[in-house]
Scaffold this motif. Structure first.
Motif, mmCIF file in Angstrom:
data_model
loop_
_atom_site.group_PDB
_atom_site.id
_atom_site.type_symbol
_atom_site.label_atom_id
_atom_site.label_comp_id
_atom_site.label_asym_id
_atom_site.label_seq_id
_atom_site.Cartn_x
_atom_site.Cartn_y
_atom_site.Cartn_z
ATOM 1 N N VAL A 1 86.565 6.249 43.652
ATOM 2 C CA VAL A 1 86.253 5.007 42.927
ATOM 3 C C VAL A 1 87.574 4.433 42.437
ATOM 4 O O VAL A 1 88.256 5.035 41.603
ATOM 5 N N ALA A 2 87.948 3.275 42.984
ATOM 6 C CA ALA A 2 89.248 2.688 42.624
ATOM 7 C C ALA A 2 89.153 1.999 41.265
ATOM 8 O O ALA A 2 88.081 1.519 40.864
ATOM 9 N N ARG A 3 90.287 1.980 40.547
ATOM 10 C CA ARG A 3 90.363 1.272 39.262
ATOM 11 C C ARG A 3 89.864 -0.176 39.458
ATOM 12 O O ARG A 3 90.175 -0.822 40.455
ATOM 13 N N GLY A 4 89.073 -0.663 38.492
ATOM 14 C CA GLY A 4 88.587 -2.042 38.577
ATOM 15 C C GLY A 4 87.258 -2.182 39.309
ATOM 16 O O GLY A 4 86.677 -3.257 39.342
ATOM 17 N N THR A 5 86.774 -1.075 39.900
ATOM 18 C CA THR A 5 85.499 -1.147 40.618
ATOM 19 C C THR A 5 84.348 -1.336 39.633
ATOM 20 O O THR A 5 84.336 -0.719 38.575
ATOM 21 N N MET A 6 83.401 -2.207 39.995
ATOM 22 C CA MET A 6 82.225 -2.344 39.137
ATOM 23 C C MET A 6 81.260 -1.202 39.474
ATOM 24 O O MET A 6 80.935 -0.993 40.645
ATOM 25 N N VAL A 7 80.858 -0.459 38.444
ATOM 26 C CA VAL A 7 80.007 0.715 38.684
ATOM 27 C C VAL A 7 78.619 0.468 38.101
ATOM 28 O O VAL A 7 78.467 0.118 36.929
ATOM 29 N N LEU A 8 77.598 0.620 38.942
ATOM 30 C CA LEU A 8 76.218 0.498 38.477
ATOM 31 C C LEU A 8 75.545 1.852 38.645
ATOM 32 O O LEU A 8 75.595 2.438 39.731
ATOM 33 N N VAL A 9 74.944 2.376 37.579
ATOM 34 C CA VAL A 9 74.278 3.682 37.674
ATOM 35 C C VAL A 9 72.768 3.454 37.707
ATOM 36 O O VAL A 9 72.205 2.798 36.818
ATOM 37 N N ASN A 10 72.123 3.979 38.742
ATOM 38 C CA ASN A 10 70.682 3.807 38.885
ATOM 39 C C ASN A 10 69.954 4.937 38.128
ATOM 40 O O ASN A 10 69.630 5.977 38.691
ATOM 41 N N ALA A 11 69.725 4.701 36.823
ATOM 42 C CA ALA A 11 69.117 5.746 35.983
ATOM 43 C C ALA A 11 67.706 6.062 36.473
ATOM 44 O O ALA A 11 67.266 7.218 36.464
ATOM 45 N N CYS A 12 67.005 5.043 36.913
ATOM 46 C CA CYS A 12 65.620 5.226 37.359
ATOM 47 C C CYS A 12 65.564 6.219 38.531
ATOM 48 O O CYS A 12 64.717 7.125 38.555
ATOM 49 N N ALA A 13 66.487 6.065 39.481
ATOM 50 C CA ALA A 13 66.496 6.965 40.645
ATOM 51 C C ALA A 13 66.828 8.394 40.203
ATOM 52 O O ALA A 13 66.253 9.368 40.709
ATOM 53 N N ILE A 14 67.739 8.525 39.235
ATOM 54 C CA ILE A 14 68.117 9.858 38.737
ATOM 55 C C ILE A 14 66.916 10.511 38.053
ATOM 56 O O ILE A 14 66.641 11.704 38.240
ATOM 57 N N HIS A 15 66.161 9.707 37.305
ATOM 58 C CA HIS A 15 64.997 10.242 36.575
ATOM 59 C C HIS A 15 63.842 10.618 37.504
ATOM 60 O O HIS A 15 62.893 11.263 37.091
ATOM 61 N N ARG A 16 63.906 10.125 38.754
ATOM 62 C CA ARG A 16 62.803 10.431 39.687
ATOM 63 C C ARG A 16 63.294 11.229 40.882
ATOM 64 O O ARG A 16 62.668 11.244 41.940
ATOM 65 N N ASP A 17 64.432 11.876 40.719
ATOM 66 C CA ASP A 17 65.012 12.640 41.823
ATOM 67 C C ASP A 17 64.210 13.937 42.033
ATOM 68 O O ASP A 17 64.204 14.815 41.164
ATOM 69 N N GLY A 18 63.579 14.029 43.197
ATOM 70 C CA GLY A 18 62.735 15.186 43.511
ATOM 71 C C GLY A 18 63.512 16.490 43.566
ATOM 72 O O GLY A 18 62.928 17.571 43.475
ATOM 73 N N ASP A 19 64.862 16.421 43.717
ATOM 74 C CA ASP A 19 65.659 17.656 43.776
ATOM 75 C C ASP A 19 65.810 18.296 42.393
ATOM 76 O O ASP A 19 66.100 19.481 42.278
ATOM 77 N N VAL A 20 65.662 17.476 41.332
ATOM 78 C CA VAL A 20 65.848 18.050 39.988
ATOM 79 C C VAL A 20 64.573 18.014 39.141
ATOM 80 O O VAL A 20 64.463 18.763 38.170
ATOM 81 N N TRP A 21 63.617 17.165 39.505
ATOM 82 C CA TRP A 21 62.385 17.072 38.727
ATOM 83 C C TRP A 21 61.212 17.529 39.589
ATOM 84 O O TRP A 21 61.051 17.051 40.705
ATOM 85 N N GLY A 22 60.358 18.407 39.052
ATOM 86 C CA GLY A 22 59.135 18.764 39.763
ATOM 87 C C GLY A 22 58.149 17.607 39.659
ATOM 88 O O GLY A 22 58.016 17.015 38.588
ATOM 89 N N SER A 23 57.480 17.273 40.758
ATOM 90 C CA SER A 23 56.516 16.152 40.794
ATOM 91 C C SER A 23 57.030 14.965 39.971
ATOM 92 O O SER A 23 56.432 14.581 38.957
ATOM 93 N N PRO A 24 58.147 14.378 40.401
ATOM 94 C CA PRO A 24 58.785 13.364 39.549
ATOM 95 C C PRO A 24 57.923 12.138 39.280
ATOM 96 O O PRO A 24 58.103 11.475 38.263
ATOM 97 N N GLU A 25 56.989 11.813 40.175
ATOM 98 C CA GLU A 25 56.191 10.597 39.962
ATOM 99 C C GLU A 25 55.041 10.835 38.986
ATOM 100 O O GLU A 25 54.331 9.903 38.618
ATOM 101 N N GLU A 26 54.826 12.117 38.608
ATOM 102 C CA GLU A 26 53.715 12.437 37.701
ATOM 103 C C GLU A 26 54.126 12.268 36.239
ATOM 104 O O GLU A 26 55.231 12.669 35.863
ATOM 105 N N PHE A 27 53.206 11.718 35.434
ATOM 106 C CA PHE A 27 53.455 11.627 33.991
ATOM 107 C C PHE A 27 53.009 12.945 33.367
ATOM 108 O O PHE A 27 51.814 13.244 33.322
ATOM 109 N N ARG A 28 53.964 13.763 32.952
ATOM 110 C CA ARG A 28 53.629 15.106 32.470
ATOM 111 C C ARG A 28 54.540 15.476 31.289
ATOM 112 O O ARG A 28 55.574 16.125 31.472
ATOM 113 N N PRO A 29 54.149 15.051 30.057
ATOM 114 C CA PRO A 29 55.006 15.338 28.885
ATOM 115 C C PRO A 29 55.276 16.827 28.725
ATOM 116 O O PRO A 29 56.302 17.215 28.156
#
Ligand code: HEM
Length: 300
Positions: free
Chosen positions: A181-209
């Motif tokens: 990532v070069a200096r001055g690059t605009m960085v956008l972080v997709n938090a939604c995709a991280i929160h629904r990543d199947g590699d780290v969350w079990g059944s990510p699309e399920e609402f399970r408090p």
């Protein structure tokens, strides 16, 4: 919060509904992609599409509204308010960054609860056991309502109010996950995709408090979450937001019986924009519980 900032006694000239309109429009216009952000040489396309003009007009309306609030407040305090620009900046940030995000998180939490009756039942049971029905739930109760806190966390994960963290700029050359990532690059972080990543969350699309419930077996989730961003520019009012959302949702669960209505369906489609509202606003029927009538009649 809006009521506190625009309360009629102080701000007869400010219409809270108009303020809400400006906030919603701001998030909607800001949320449409800008060609110039990806291809700077094509910034003129944004001007042609009217995006730049709309942003400027919105900025002028926001400034006028916040200036009105501050002038009214100054009059009310007989000229004792602080520096104008600083005040404008502070008040504007609080109003524009804090209202829509918190309101739509409360709406999503209630939508999840009315469509998950078992979760609603558990949340209600926790409140009844720890707060009872002789008084309304208050902020100090939140420490004794861990399940409600899990409901809020799960809502922030699955229905992230700011799905893409506002653009940041890399201050120096760096490497992230093997990408240069070069200096001055605009960085956008997709938090939604991280929160629904199947590699780290079990059944990510399920609402399970329950995934956040701290169990003896070490079952509490440790996966990365960033609904409030990360680092130095992280949301400065995360604590306030979590408390306001928690108490609001707890009060709605404590005081009302909820039903989805005749067709028993809630449209959970996500809307667009800088924030992520429900595409169709939540429509549900709520009936006050008996104890609420008693509390209201004794407090009149
Ligand atoms: C569910 C509620 C909320 C969510 C999800 C949320 C989320 C965020 C996010 C993602 C950012 C950007 C962080 C970054 O750039 O890395 C942010 C910034 C900010 N938030 Fe919040 N926020 C919420 C509530 C609030 C509230 C209630 C207030 C104020 C009363 C507030 C005030 C601000 C301000 C002033 C900033 C800008 C900070 C800066 O640029 O340095 N937010 N918020």
């Amino acid at each position: 919060m809006l009521r506190a900032a625009t309360t009629r006694r102080r701000h007869a000239s400010v219409d809270a509904r108009k303020l809400q309109e400006i906030i919603e429009e701001t998030f909607s216009v800001n949320g449409t992609p800008s060609v110039g952000d990806f291809f700077p040489a094509l910034r003129w396309v944004d001007r042609l599409r009217g995006k730049v003009g709309s942003l400027k007009k919105l900025q002028a309306r926001r400034d006028a509204m916040v200036t009105g609030l501050i002038d009214d407040h100054r009059q009310w305090r007989s000229g004792s308010a602080g520096d104008g620009d600083q005040d404008k900046e502070k008040k504007g940030s609080l109003l524009f960054a804090g209202t829509d995000t918190s309101a739509l998180t409360i709406e999503w939490a209630m939508a999840q609860l009315v469509t998950h009756p078992e979760t609603m039942k558990k949340a209600r049971a926790e409140i009844d056991a720890n707060v009872g029905t002789a008084r309304l739930v208050e902020e100090a109760d939140m420490a004794n309502l861990p399940y409600i806190q899990c409901v809020i966390k799960e809502t922030l994960r699955l229905r992230t109010a700011g799905p893409v963290i506002p653009a940041h700029e890399a201050m120096e050359d760096t490497t992230v996950g093997g990408f240069r990532v070069a200096r001055g690059t605009m960085v956008l972080v997709n938090a939604c995709a991280i929160h629904r990543d199947g590699d780290v969350w079990g059944s990510p699309e399920e609402f399970r408090p329950e995934r956040f419930v701290d169990s003896d077996a070490g079952g509490a989730v440790t996966a990365p979450m960033m609904p409030f961003g990360l680092g130095r520019r992280r949301c400065p009012e995360e604590g306030l937001a979590v408390r306001v959302i928690g108490v609001s949702v707890a009060a709605l669960v404590q005081c009302f019986d909820w039903e989805v209505g005749d067709d028993d369906v809630v449209d959970m489609t996500e809307g667009g924009g800088l924030t992520m509202p429900m595409a169709t606003p939540l429509a549900a029927v709520c009936r006050p519980r008996e104890f609420v009538k008693t509390i209201l009649s004794t407090s009149m």
